[in-house]
Design an enzyme around this catalytic site. Structure first.
Site, PDB file in Angstrom:
ATOM      1  N   SER A   1       0.820  -1.207   0.000  1.00 30.40           N
ATOM      2  CA  SER A   1       0.000   0.000   0.000  1.00 30.40           C
ATOM      3  C   SER A   1       0.854   1.256   0.000  1.00 30.40           C
ATOM      4  O   SER A   1       0.324   2.364  -0.081  1.00 30.40           O
ATOM      5  CB  SER A   1      -0.916   0.014   1.232  1.00 30.40           C
ATOM      6  OG  SER A   1      -0.145  -0.054   2.416  1.00 30.40           O
TER       7      SER A   1
ATOM      8  N   HIS B   1      -2.869  -3.718  -5.699  1.00 28.32           N
ATOM      9  CA  HIS B   1      -3.207  -3.263  -4.346  1.00 28.32           C
ATOM     10  C   HIS B   1      -4.713  -3.391  -4.128  1.00 28.32           C
ATOM     11  O   HIS B   1      -5.501  -2.548  -4.549  1.00 28.32           O
ATOM     12  CB  HIS B   1      -2.745  -1.816  -4.148  1.00 28.32           C
ATOM     13  CG  HIS B   1      -3.116  -1.247  -2.817  1.00 28.32           C
ATOM     14  ND1 HIS B   1      -3.394   0.086  -2.617  1.00 28.32           N
ATOM     15  CD2 HIS B   1      -3.269  -1.841  -1.603  1.00 28.32           C
ATOM     16  CE1 HIS B   1      -3.700   0.298  -1.362  1.00 28.32           C
ATOM     17  NE2 HIS B   1      -3.638  -0.857  -0.714  1.00 28.32           N
TER      18      HIS B   1
ATOM     19  N   GLU C   1      -5.907  -1.199  -7.126  1.00 24.65           N
ATOM     20  CA  GLU C   1      -4.950  -0.338  -7.819  1.00 24.65           C
ATOM     21  C   GLU C   1      -3.909  -1.190  -8.527  1.00 24.65           C
ATOM     22  O   GLU C   1      -3.324  -2.089  -7.914  1.00 24.65           O
ATOM     23  CB  GLU C   1      -4.218   0.567  -6.819  1.00 24.65           C
ATOM     24  CG  GLU C   1      -4.989   1.763  -6.361  1.00 24.65           C
ATOM     25  CD  GLU C   1      -4.137   2.648  -5.462  1.00 24.65           C
ATOM     26  OE1 GLU C   1      -3.985   3.835  -5.782  1.00 24.65           O
ATOM     27  OE2 GLU C   1      -3.627   2.162  -4.447  1.00 24.65           O
TER      28      GLU C   1
ATOM     29  N   ASN D   1      -4.123   5.741  -1.101  1.00 31.11           N
ATOM     30  CA  ASN D   1      -3.587   6.222   0.170  1.00 31.11           C
ATOM     31  C   ASN D   1      -3.072   7.652   0.093  1.00 31.11           C
ATOM     32  O   ASN D   1      -3.009   8.343   1.103  1.00 31.11           O
ATOM     33  CB  ASN D   1      -2.492   5.287   0.671  1.00 31.11           C
ATOM     34  CG  ASN D   1      -3.080   4.007   1.236  1.00 31.11           C
ATOM     35  OD1 ASN D   1      -4.157   4.026   1.815  1.00 31.11           O
ATOM     36  ND2 ASN D   1      -2.391   2.888   1.062  1.00 31.11           N
TER      37      ASN D   1
END
Length: 318
Positions: free
Chosen positions: A148, A176, A188, A226
């Protein structure tokens, strides 16, 4: 210098546009077996969804037999719940479970077409794993990480001692997944500097075969999810820390004002406050931007062992 940077960025954007130029079905068909490293919540979720949706045999690897036993027990509970709610037939549940093969030996990945690593966010641990995978796996195997926050370019570099030899590093990519994997649709796909177009296309196609909706991101600190989510959570903690609002008010205004399913403080508890802190530290360190400075309260709560739902106490008690 500026013109060189523009040319490099144009090349990167051009690669991203071409990621979807070929038939996704052709790339998905190339993945006939999957290996998953790590039988924790993320790894188990990835393995289970791959078995259910993509219908491929999954070799689930963990160094701990107890973690494997716990993970598979949880998988069986999830499948039983789906059967009880008529989302699956018993035959479908049994077929999905039969596709999961647990092992403590990473060498069992020597014949798979696609590997997804889902171990803790410890850079050296991931570098060591990918160095090992480069030796074990066939030359066509896609080597994916569920990281991440850690640079895909750095992970890919760990697969070779010769930077000019990209035969393995070009097959490294990030898939991800979002937590919990059986529920969340988003994933992702992040390419490192070495990652080939074919690798990205295969990863996108396989994630679609798993019923996911992929988004493509550059290898930049925090990627997309993130980079946006963690500063939002961190700012909510700062609002609590500085008395702008109490816990319930902060979460309530975001739930009732922006229609998110849970407030930022409750979400932080579900993610894990240690994970939130680690990602904020990466963003702060790698960008050098003060807007990513982790909240003092967030760091103190991690020091206290108040990590959220997994420890029984965070911003809420569980």
């Amino acid at each position: 210098m500026a013109s060189s940077i523009v040319r490099i960025r144009a090349l990167q954007l051009g690669r991203q546009v071409r990621h979807f130029s070929s038939s996704p079905a052709r790339y998905a068909a190339e993945v006939k077996s999957l290996g998953v490293l790590g039988a924790g919540q993320m790894g188990l979720g990835i393995a289970l969804v791959a078995a259910q949706k993509a219908g491929v045999p999954v070799t689930l690897v963990d160094s701990s037999q107890s973690s494997l036993d716990k993970g598979l027990s949880f998988a069986e509970k999830l499948l039983s719940k789906d059967v009880s709610k008529a989302r699956l037939t018993q035959e479908q549940a049994d077929a999905a479970r039969a596709l999961l093969s647990p092992t403590t030996s990473i060498e069992e990945l020597s014949g798979v077409d696609f590997v997804i690593e889902a171990v803790p966010e410890i850079p050296q641990l991931k570098f060591d794993i990918f160095s090992k995978l480069a030796e074990i796996c066939p030359k066509h195997t896609i080597l994916a990480t569920n990281t991440s926050s850690i640079s895909i370019t750095k992970i890919a570099a760990a697969t070779t001692k010769d930077p000019k030899d990209t035969s393995t590093s070009s097959r490294v990519v990030s898939t991800h997944f979002m937590n919990p994997v059986p529920v969340q649709k988003g994933v992702e796909i992040i390419s490192g500097l070495q990652t080939s177009t074919e690798t990205v296309e295969t990863a996108v196609a396989f994630c679609k075969a798993m019923g996911k909706i992929p988004s493509v991101s550059a290898d930049s600190p925090g990627f997309l999810a993130n980079r946006i989510l963690m500063p939002y959570i961190n700012e909510a903690v700062i609002c609590l820390e500085t008395g702008v609002g109490d816990r319930n008010s902060i979460d309530a205004i975001m739930k009732n004002g922006t229609n998110v399913p849970m407030g930022p403080l409750q979400l932080a508890d579900f993610i894990g406050l240690d994970t939130c802190l680690a990602i904020m530290k990466v963003l702060h360190q790698e960008t050098g931007d003060s807007k990513y400075r982790p909240s003092v309260l967030l760091a103190k709560m991690v020091d206290a062992g108040w990590l959220g739902k997994k420890s029984g106490k965070g911003f809420y008690d569980y």
